[in-house]
Design an enzyme around this catalytic site. Structure first.
Site, PDB file in Angstrom:
ATOM      1  NE  ARG A 106      -3.820   0.739   1.712  1.00  0.00           N
ATOM      2  CZ  ARG A 106      -5.096   0.645   2.152  1.00  0.00           C
ATOM      3  NH1 ARG A 106      -5.453   1.311   3.217  1.00  0.00           N
ATOM      4  NH2 ARG A 106      -6.173   0.128   1.515  1.00  0.00           N
ATOM      5  CG  HIS A 133      -8.205   0.321  -3.621  1.00  0.00           C
ATOM      6  ND1 HIS A 133      -7.439  -0.758  -2.968  1.00  0.00           N
ATOM      7  CD2 HIS A 133      -8.896   0.559  -2.321  1.00  0.00           C
ATOM      8  CE1 HIS A 133      -7.714  -1.142  -1.739  1.00  0.00           C
ATOM      9  NE2 HIS A 133      -8.511  -0.366  -1.274  1.00  0.00           N
ATOM     10  CD  GLN A 136     -12.759  -1.903  -1.525  1.00  0.00           C
ATOM     11  OE1 GLN A 136     -11.992  -1.809  -0.502  1.00  0.00           O
ATOM     12  NE2 GLN A 136     -13.950  -2.348  -1.311  1.00  0.00           N
ATOM     13  CG  ASP A 228     -13.907   6.112  -1.372  1.00  0.00           C
ATOM     14  OD1 ASP A 228     -13.618   6.057   0.070  1.00  0.00           O
ATOM     15  OD2 ASP A 228     -12.573   6.062  -1.871  1.00  0.00           O
ATOM     16  CB  CYS A 267     -14.037   1.088  -0.708  1.00  0.00           C
ATOM     17  SG  CYS A 267     -13.765   2.620  -0.681  1.00  0.00           S
ATOM     18  NE  ARG A 295     -10.041  -5.263   0.053  1.00  0.00           N
ATOM     19  CZ  ARG A 295      -9.488  -4.288   0.533  1.00  0.00           C
ATOM     20  NH1 ARG A 295     -10.076  -3.063   1.066  1.00  0.00           N
ATOM     21  NH2 ARG A 295      -7.997  -3.927   0.070  1.00  0.00           N
TER      22      ARG A 295
HETATM   23  N1   CP Z   1     -11.043   0.182   1.815  1.00  0.00           N
HETATM   24  C1   CP Z   1      -9.899  -0.211   2.162  1.00  0.00           C
HETATM   25  O1   CP Z   1      -8.829  -0.160   1.422  1.00  0.00           O
HETATM   26  O2   CP Z   1      -9.594   0.024   3.767  1.00  0.00           O
HETATM   27  P1   CP Z   1      -8.280   0.205   4.526  1.00  0.00           P
HETATM   28  O3   CP Z   1      -7.845   1.736   4.213  1.00  0.00           O
HETATM   29  O4   CP Z   1      -9.133   0.025   5.862  1.00  0.00           O
HETATM   30  O5   CP Z   1      -7.701  -0.917   4.119  1.00  0.00           O
END
Ligand code: CP
Length: 307
Positions: A106, A133, A136, A228, A267, A295
């Site tokens: 990430r 992403h 997701q 989002d 998300c 997820r």
């Molecule tokens: N949706 C998502 O990626 O959640 P986090 O930021 O908690 O990993």
């Protein structure tokens, strides 16, 4: 083509049959987990997880997922590794490849995950970059299939700020045959290069892809409404942007403009009563917590297939 050894960074790198394989594997692994059937398909394998940004869902679902598959995941933060002292991504990728069977990252800039993939000799999975992403959206499509039975020709409308999530929706949902509408204020439209790439996919897969600046027109006939946060991680709050986005809030009035059996997705994390109201988030159309659970199942499928 086999997915073994492939990086999972950008959904546009995949064909429909490849994403189909991931979704089918995810449905199968979810069934096995619910029935308590063993599925230790990655016994003895290790995944390095680099988190340049914070996370709840991504961290926990990858870590628990690998444990359920019989493997082990390592949480690596900049402050706890030499990345924080300036060791390069390239050197880090080469070193982690000597110990681990996969790397999940990430990051802020998309170039960071692209660099990891350039230097790693094991599969690299994008756990969110500023641009995309993809994990997701695999979980999202799994959720839509569970609730709607299929994906093809369903209309998904993303309303709000154009960001990494809407970028990956335009790619993944289009590849899988959904009609995609982005409902955003003109100033917060998708970036032209991402839109162009998605339009090419839309032509290839014979779907529709629209950008609509009226939120009610955007959600008309929608099977899925998706939103989002107005401000992504690392972005400063901005009053003008908030004012521009408030008409795109997912509230009861907006949901009433979609199909009666519309499902509402987010998300997460949500800023309740900003981009989505409590009444919608906790209401009968919401599938946000199924989406969060998925997820786990979608990423287990990605891990099994690439590692
Ligand atoms: N949706 C998502 O990626 O959640 P986090 O930021 O908690 O990993």
């Amino acid at each position: 083509m086999s997915l073994k050894g492939r990086h999972f960074i950008d959904l546009a790198d995949f064909e429909r049959y490849e994403l189909r394989r991931i979704l089918d594997t995810a449905h199968d692994l979810k069934r096995k987990q619910k029935r308590g059937e063993p599925h230790e398909l990655l016994k003895g394998k290790s995944l390095a997880m680099i988190f340049m940004k914070s996370s709840t869902r991504t961290r926990v679902s990858f870590e628990v997922g690998l444990t359920q598959l019989g493997g082990h995941a390592l949480y690596l933060s900049p402050s706890g590794t030499q990345l924080g002292r300036g060791e390069t991504i390239g050197d880090t990728a080469q070193v982690l490849s000597r110990y681990c069977d996969g790397i999940m990252a990430r990051v802020y800039g998309h170039n960071e995950v692209a660099d990891l993939a350039k230097y790693a000799t094991v599969p690299v999975i994008n756990g969110l970059s500023d641009l995309l992403h993809p994990c997701q959206i695999m979980a999202d499509m799994l959720t839509i299939e569970e609730h709607k039975g299929n994906l093809q020709r369903l209309k998904i409308t993303y309303v709000g700020d154009s960001n990494n999530v809407s970028n990956s929706i335009m790619q993944g949902c289009t590849i899988m045959g959904m009609d995609v509408t982005i409902g955003s204020p003109k100033k917060h439209d998708p970036s032209p290069d991402i839109l162009k790439k998605a339009q090419e996919l839309s032509e290839k897969y014979d779907t529709t892809l629209e950008v609509e600046h009226d939120p009610h027109k955007a959600v008309a006939n929608a099977d899925v409404i998706y939103t989002d946060t107005f401000f992504s991680m690392g972005q400063e709050r901005d009053k003008k942007k908030e004012e521009a986005l408030m008409p795109f809030q997912v509230n009861d009035d907006l949901v009433a403009s979609a199909k009666q059996d519309v499902i509402v997705m987010h998300c997460l994390p949500a800023h309740r009563n900003e981009e989505i109201t409590d009444s919608v988030m906790d209401g009968k159309h919401s599938v946000v917590f199924d989406e969060a659970e998925n997820r786990l199942h979608a990423q287990k499928a990605i891990l099994v297939l690439v590692m």
